[in-house]
Design a protein around this motif. Structure first.
Motif, PDB file in Angstrom:
ATOM      1  N   MET A   1       0.845  -1.183   0.000  1.00 24.91           N
ATOM      2  CA  MET A   1       0.000   0.000   0.000  1.00 24.91           C
ATOM      3  C   MET A   1       0.890   1.246   0.000  1.00 24.91           C
ATOM      4  N   LYS A   2       1.670   1.393  -1.064  1.00 27.33           N
ATOM      5  CA  LYS A   2       2.611   2.505  -1.173  1.00 27.33           C
ATOM      6  C   LYS A   2       1.925   3.858  -1.042  1.00 27.33           C
ATOM      7  N   SER A   3       0.709   3.971  -1.552  1.00 22.88           N
ATOM      8  CA  SER A   3       0.014   5.265  -1.498  1.00 22.88           C
ATOM      9  C   SER A   3      -0.270   5.701  -0.063  1.00 22.88           C
ATOM     10  N   HIS A   4      -0.225   4.757   0.871  1.00 22.80           N
ATOM     11  CA  HIS A   4      -0.444   5.072   2.283  1.00 22.80           C
ATOM     12  C   HIS A   4       0.851   4.970   3.093  1.00 22.80           C
ATOM     13  N   LYS A   5       1.986   4.889   2.370  1.00 23.29           N
ATOM     14  CA  LYS A   5       3.306   4.787   3.007  1.00 23.29           C
ATOM     15  C   LYS A   5       3.333   3.658   4.032  1.00 23.29           C
ATOM     16  N   GLU A   6       2.649   2.578   3.707  1.00 20.31           N
ATOM     17  CA  GLU A   6       2.544   1.456   4.630  1.00 20.31           C
ATOM     18  C   GLU A   6       3.763   0.555   4.497  1.00 20.31           C
ATOM     19  N   LYS A   7       4.363   0.243   5.640  1.00 20.79           N
ATOM     20  CA  LYS A   7       5.495  -0.679   5.623  1.00 20.79           C
ATOM     21  C   LYS A   7       5.604  -1.371   6.973  1.00 20.79           C
ATOM     22  N   ALA A   8       6.152  -2.578   6.931  1.00 24.33           N
ATOM     23  CA  ALA A   8       6.395  -3.337   8.155  1.00 24.33           C
ATOM     24  C   ALA A   8       7.665  -2.790   8.802  1.00 24.33           C
ATOM     25  N   VAL A   9       7.577  -2.473  10.101  1.00 28.29           N
ATOM     26  CA  VAL A   9       8.717  -1.869  10.794  1.00 28.29           C
ATOM     27  C   VAL A   9       9.148  -2.646  12.037  1.00 28.29           C
ATOM     28  N   GLY A  10       8.433  -3.722  12.364  1.00 27.56           N
ATOM     29  CA  GLY A  10       8.805  -4.499  13.534  1.00 27.56           C
ATOM     30  C   GLY A  10       8.183  -5.878  13.492  1.00 27.56           C
ATOM     31  N   GLY A  11       8.747  -6.796  14.271  1.00 27.02           N
ATOM     32  CA  GLY A  11       8.224  -8.160  14.288  1.00 27.02           C
ATOM     33  C   GLY A  11       8.634  -8.910  13.036  1.00 27.02           C
ATOM     34  N   LYS A  12       7.737  -9.708  12.504  1.00 26.52           N
ATOM     35  CA  LYS A  12       7.996 -10.518  11.310  1.00 26.52           C
ATOM     36  C   LYS A  12       8.059  -9.605  10.087  1.00 26.52           C
ATOM     37  N   LEU A  13       9.239  -9.445   9.505  1.00 26.75           N
ATOM     38  CA  LEU A  13       9.426  -8.510   8.408  1.00 26.75           C
ATOM     39  C   LEU A  13       9.535  -9.175   7.041  1.00 26.75           C
ATOM     40  N   THR A  14       9.854 -10.463   7.015  1.00 30.65           N
ATOM     41  CA  THR A  14      10.002 -11.150   5.734  1.00 30.65           C
ATOM     42  C   THR A  14       9.366 -12.533   5.823  1.00 30.65           C
ATOM     43  N   GLY A  15       9.047 -13.091   4.681  1.00 23.61           N
ATOM     44  CA  GLY A  15       8.491 -14.438   4.624  1.00 23.61           C
ATOM     45  C   GLY A  15       7.052 -14.486   5.103  1.00 23.61           C
ATOM     46  N   LEU A  16       6.540 -15.692   5.210  1.00 21.37           N
ATOM     47  CA  LEU A  16       5.161 -15.903   5.657  1.00 21.37           C
ATOM     48  C   LEU A  16       5.091 -15.820   7.176  1.00 21.37           C
ATOM     49  N   ILE A  17       4.056 -15.187   7.663  1.00 22.39           N
ATOM     50  CA  ILE A  17       3.849 -15.046   9.103  1.00 22.39           C
ATOM     51  C   ILE A  17       3.110 -16.275   9.621  1.00 22.39           C
ATOM     52  N   GLY A  18       3.398 -16.673  10.845  1.00 20.86           N
ATOM     53  CA  GLY A  18       2.789 -17.868  11.409  1.00 20.86           C
ATOM     54  C   GLY A  18       2.039 -17.590  12.699  1.00 20.86           C
ATOM     55  N   LEU A  19       1.398 -18.611  13.187  1.00 18.31           N
ATOM     56  CA  LEU A  19       0.623 -18.526  14.419  1.00 18.31           C
ATOM     57  C   LEU A  19       1.481 -17.989  15.557  1.00 18.31           C
ATOM     58  N   TRP A  25       3.104  -2.393  11.764  1.00 18.26           N
ATOM     59  CA  TRP A  25       2.969  -1.630  10.529  1.00 18.26           C
ATOM     60  C   TRP A  25       3.031  -0.148  10.843  1.00 18.26           C
ATOM     61  N   GLN A  26       3.645   0.576   9.954  1.00 13.69           N
ATOM     62  CA  GLN A  26       3.615   2.038   9.999  1.00 13.69           C
ATOM     63  C   GLN A  26       2.884   2.473   8.741  1.00 13.69           C
ATOM     64  N   ALA A  27       1.965   3.425   8.867  1.00 11.11           N
ATOM     65  CA  ALA A  27       1.176   3.844   7.709  1.00 11.11           C
ATOM     66  C   ALA A  27       0.632   5.251   7.917  1.00 11.11           C
ATOM     67  N   ARG A  28       0.038   5.763   6.845  1.00 15.58           N
ATOM     68  CA  ARG A  28      -0.625   7.070   6.887  1.00 15.58           C
ATOM     69  C   ARG A  28      -1.996   6.897   6.242  1.00 15.58           C
ATOM     70  N   HIS A  29      -3.034   7.118   7.034  1.00 17.48           N
ATOM     71  CA  HIS A  29      -4.416   7.024   6.537  1.00 17.48           C
ATOM     72  C   HIS A  29      -5.199   8.219   7.050  1.00 17.48           C
ATOM     73  N   LEU A  30      -6.026   8.769   6.196  1.00 16.17           N
ATOM     74  CA  LEU A  30      -6.881   9.909   6.551  1.00 16.17           C
ATOM     75  C   LEU A  30      -6.062  11.065   7.122  1.00 16.17           C
ATOM     76  N   GLY A  31      -4.857  11.219   6.585  1.00 17.73           N
ATOM     77  CA  GLY A  31      -4.001  12.316   7.010  1.00 17.73           C
ATOM     78  C   GLY A  31      -3.255  12.095   8.317  1.00 17.73           C
ATOM     79  N   LEU A  32      -3.421  10.919   8.907  1.00 11.02           N
ATOM     80  CA  LEU A  32      -2.787  10.625  10.193  1.00 11.02           C
ATOM     81  C   LEU A  32      -1.744   9.519  10.050  1.00 11.02           C
ATOM     82  N   SER A  33      -0.582   9.708  10.659  1.00  8.38           N
ATOM     83  CA  SER A  33       0.444   8.662  10.700  1.00  8.38           C
ATOM     84  C   SER A  33       0.265   7.861  11.979  1.00  8.38           C
ATOM     85  N   PHE A  34       0.458   6.561  11.879  1.00 12.32           N
ATOM     86  CA  PHE A  34       0.318   5.723  13.070  1.00 12.32           C
ATOM     87  C   PHE A  34       1.086   4.428  12.901  1.00 12.32           C
TER      88      PHE A  34
END
Length: 120
Positions: A1-19, A25-34
């Motif tokens: 979701m590049k348009s929302h500057k979404e990227k994984a910044v902690g925890g499982k960063l590569t490969g498939l995530i498991g149980l 995630w860090q992202a920007r939606h509705l003008g707010l970063s979180f």
């Protein structure tokens, strides 16, 4: 979701995530970063998995991903439950625009997933 500057910044960063694993995630939606940390709380490969927000902008976020296989195709069904914080004000925000915004966001994200999956 590049348009929302979404990227994984902690925890499982590569490969498939498991149980039991988490991703932040860090992202920007509705003008707010979180930042939002989600954990995989249920999984039965290849039929479904559930992620739930541990920390982030919602009071509750519970996202089920169900997969069915028919006619040589895979269909994914999302069951997405959320609740904003701030009591009555949050419920009004959910009703007025957040529910619609999140529905559209999931549709765009699922289309991107479909496009990538069809190239494999």
């Amino acid at each position: 979701m590049k348009s929302h500057k979404e990227k994984a910044v902690g925890g499982k960063l590569t490969g498939l995530i498991g149980l039991g694993e988490q991703v932040t995630w860090q992202a920007r939606h509705l003008g707010l970063s979180f930042k939002m940390t989600n954990k995989i709380t249920a999984m039965k490969n290849p039929f479904y998995f559930v992620d739930e927000m541990l920390n982030g902008p919602f009071k509750i976020l519970h996202h089920q991903h169900h997969f069915t296989f028919t006619g040589g195709y895979t269909e994914m069904t999302d069951i997405f439950t959320f609740k904003s914080p701030m009591g009555l004000i949050g419920r009004i925000v959910d009703f007025l625009f957040l529910k619609s915004y999140l529905h559209k966001l999931l549709a765009v994200r699922n289309q991107a997933i479909k496009s990538v999956a069809e190239q494999l």
